[in-house]
Design a protein around this motif. Structure first.
Motif, PDB file in Angstrom:
ATOM      1  N   TYR A  94     -10.363  10.370  -0.339  1.00  0.00           N
ATOM      2  CA  TYR A  94      -8.836  10.654  -0.647  1.00  0.00           C
ATOM      3  C   TYR A  94      -8.878  10.882  -2.124  1.00  0.00           C
ATOM      4  N   ALA A  95      -8.150  11.835  -2.574  1.00  0.00           N
ATOM      5  CA  ALA A  95      -7.732  12.239  -3.965  1.00  0.00           C
ATOM      6  C   ALA A  95      -9.294  12.710  -4.562  1.00  0.00           C
ATOM      7  N   SER A 110     -11.390   2.721   3.267  1.00  0.00           N
ATOM      8  CA  SER A 110     -11.171   1.367   3.046  1.00  0.00           C
ATOM      9  C   SER A 110     -10.457   1.220   1.578  1.00  0.00           C
ATOM     10  N   ASP A 111     -10.961   1.503   0.718  1.00  0.00           N
ATOM     11  CA  ASP A 111     -10.308   1.459  -0.673  1.00  0.00           C
ATOM     12  C   ASP A 111      -8.821   1.869  -0.587  1.00  0.00           C
ATOM     13  N   TRP A 112      -8.656   3.104  -0.120  1.00  0.00           N
ATOM     14  CA  TRP A 112      -7.412   3.745  -0.027  1.00  0.00           C
ATOM     15  C   TRP A 112      -6.154   2.814   0.628  1.00  0.00           C
ATOM     16  N   LYS A 113      -6.711   2.194   1.941  1.00  0.00           N
ATOM     17  CA  LYS A 113      -5.941   0.972   2.623  1.00  0.00           C
ATOM     18  C   LYS A 113      -5.764  -0.153   1.802  1.00  0.00           C
ATOM     19  N   GLU A 115      -5.580  -0.282  -1.445  1.00  0.00           N
ATOM     20  CA  GLU A 115      -4.626   0.017  -2.379  1.00  0.00           C
ATOM     21  C   GLU A 115      -3.131   0.085  -2.037  1.00  0.00           C
ATOM     22  N   LEU A 116      -2.904   0.596  -0.888  1.00  0.00           N
ATOM     23  CA  LEU A 116      -1.556   0.610  -0.089  1.00  0.00           C
ATOM     24  C   LEU A 116      -1.219  -0.630   0.180  1.00  0.00           C
ATOM     25  N   GLU A 117      -2.003  -1.608   0.711  1.00  0.00           N
ATOM     26  CA  GLU A 117      -1.763  -2.985   1.244  1.00  0.00           C
ATOM     27  C   GLU A 117      -1.504  -3.934  -0.303  1.00  0.00           C
ATOM     28  N   TYR A 118      -2.078  -3.661  -1.369  1.00  0.00           N
ATOM     29  CA  TYR A 118      -1.871  -4.473  -2.637  1.00  0.00           C
ATOM     30  C   TYR A 118      -0.486  -3.958  -3.157  1.00  0.00           C
ATOM     31  N   LEU A 119      -0.176  -2.718  -2.921  1.00  0.00           N
ATOM     32  CA  LEU A 119       1.102  -2.234  -3.303  1.00  0.00           C
ATOM     33  C   LEU A 119       2.176  -3.069  -2.551  1.00  0.00           C
ATOM     34  N   LYS A 120       2.100  -2.874  -1.268  1.00  0.00           N
ATOM     35  CA  LYS A 120       3.042  -3.443  -0.245  1.00  0.00           C
ATOM     36  C   LYS A 120       3.261  -5.106  -0.788  1.00  0.00           C
ATOM     37  N   LYS A 121       2.173  -5.659  -0.930  1.00  0.00           N
ATOM     38  CA  LYS A 121       2.086  -7.240  -1.194  1.00  0.00           C
ATOM     39  C   LYS A 121       3.066  -7.170  -2.426  1.00  0.00           C
ATOM     40  N   LYS A 122       2.966  -6.465  -3.674  1.00  0.00           N
ATOM     41  CA  LYS A 122       3.582  -6.789  -4.588  1.00  0.00           C
ATOM     42  C   LYS A 122       5.406  -6.263  -4.537  1.00  0.00           C
ATOM     43  N   ASP A 143       1.530  13.744  -1.086  1.00  0.00           N
ATOM     44  CA  ASP A 143       0.872  13.163  -0.023  1.00  0.00           C
ATOM     45  C   ASP A 143       0.729  11.552  -0.073  1.00  0.00           C
ATOM     46  N   TRP A 144       0.465  11.038  -1.167  1.00  0.00           N
ATOM     47  CA  TRP A 144       0.474   9.695  -1.459  1.00  0.00           C
ATOM     48  C   TRP A 144       1.796   9.031  -1.196  1.00  0.00           C
ATOM     49  N   VAL A 145       2.983   9.828  -1.624  1.00  0.00           N
ATOM     50  CA  VAL A 145       4.281   8.962  -1.411  1.00  0.00           C
ATOM     51  C   VAL A 145       4.479   8.890  -0.081  1.00  0.00           C
ATOM     52  N   LYS A 146       4.052   9.941   0.955  1.00  0.00           N
ATOM     53  CA  LYS A 146       4.165   9.996   2.097  1.00  0.00           C
ATOM     54  C   LYS A 146       3.505   8.935   2.972  1.00  0.00           C
ATOM     55  N   ASP A 147       2.196   8.776   2.320  1.00  0.00           N
ATOM     56  CA  ASP A 147       1.365   7.583   2.924  1.00  0.00           C
ATOM     57  C   ASP A 147       1.990   6.501   2.386  1.00  0.00           C
ATOM     58  N   VAL A 148       2.666   5.958   1.276  1.00  0.00           N
ATOM     59  CA  VAL A 148       3.301   4.933   1.151  1.00  0.00           C
ATOM     60  C   VAL A 148       4.438   4.718   1.802  1.00  0.00           C
TER      61      VAL A 148
END
Length: 304
Positions: A94-95, A110-113, A115-122, A143-148
């Motif tokens: 990604y990116a 794996s790192d991309w996922k 990152e999303l998981e950590y953002l969701k936890k916050k 694309d990132w916003v849509k992934d979020v």
């Protein structure tokens, strides 16, 4: 920072009437390459969000950071021989960014996922708004916003926009953040790096176009993806106000806001003109004023 110091800062914020807190882990101290938690301190921004919610309830609105191109720590050179550059598969990254030496850098699946998981936890811990790291590639950002959103994160996202003031500051900041720079933007900035005025004007127009693109971006249902912008001013009000003034499309119905923007722009322009006038006067004074000898500060020496 230990929790005691955080409490001092938060209590002071309450006393002064501040309601919104941007909760960040922060960067390593100058001269230190890796970030390390101090004794009694917080390990990450998630810990800080949890602490604020636990001890201060809903008094503060909490904003956290988001990384459209991955946190610099997870952006790494792609060295997998099986990676298909043209199709971006086996595995997928990604990116992706092509570096000056011809190699590529990106974020693994794996790192991309993660990152999303950590953002969701916050967000799940009590954060309410996301402000992103700076970027200059609108497609990667959208694309990132849509992934979020697909990951179930519904908090408002404010894109972090940093005006391009000059080549030196742009290169330092994007290098530090490992920012993806589109080839067309990089090439044009290199062409203009020795002409600050032209580079400044180009940067302003580039960011205006990018801001309009992302502000008009929509999801599959036609809903706007973003509520607005977050500008990193870096204490440079001129380029900030000029960009806001250019981006006022969408505020046509708010005459008061439009008038405020226009007035502020004029104020900055006048201030800049006065600064230039002062510099010219100082040059003239330097050329025309009496020499130190004429003023009696030094004694003329005819020979040694």
């Amino acid at each position: 920072m230990p929790s005691e110091k955080v409490d001092i800062a938060l209590e002071q914020a309450k006393k002064m009437g501040f309601k919104n807190i941007l909760a960040l882990r922060g960067d390593p101290p100058e001269g230190q390459k890796q970030w390390k938690a101090i004794k009694g301190g917080f390990e990450c921004a998630l810990d800080l969000v949890k602490y604020i919610r636990k001890n201060y309830g809903d008094y503060f609105g909490i904003t956290v950071s988001g990384y459209p191109e991955g946190h610099p720590v997870v952006r790494k050179k792609i060295t997998d021989d099986k990676w298909d550059i043209n199709k971006n598969e086996n595995p997928k990254y990604y990116a992706i960014n092509k570096l000056d030496d011809g190699s590529y850098e990106g974020v693994s699946e794996s790192d991309w996922k993660n990152e999303l998981e950590y953002l969701k936890k916050k967000i799940d811990a009590g954060a309410e708004v996301i402000i992103t790291q700076l970027f200059y590639d609108s497609k990667l950002f959208i694309d990132w916003v849509k992934d979020v959103r697909a990951y179930g994160i519904k908090a408002p996202i404010l894109p972090g926009i940093m005006p391009i003031r000059n080549y030196g500051s742009f290169s330092r900041m994007t290098g530090f953040c490992k920012t993806v720079i589109p080839a067309s933007l990089k090439e044009r900035l290199i062409e203009l790096k020795d002409d600050t005025a032209k580079l400044y004007e180009f940067g302003l127009n580039y960011l205006y176009s990018m801001c309009m693109e992302i502000l008009n971006a929509t999801d599959s249902n036609g809903n706007k993806l973003l509520p607005g912008l977050h500008l990193y001013t870096m204490n440079t009000e001129k380029c900030t106000i000029e960009l806001v003034a250019k981006c006022k499309i969408g505020f046509e119905d708010n005459k008061e806001l439009e008038e405020t923007i226009n007035k502020e722009l004029q104020r900055v322009i006048i201030e800049e003109q006065e600064k230039q006038k002062k510099k010219e006067l100082e040059k003239i004074e330097l050329i025309t004023k009496n020499s130190p000898i004429d003023r009696g500060e030094f004694k003329a020496v005819n020979s040694f």
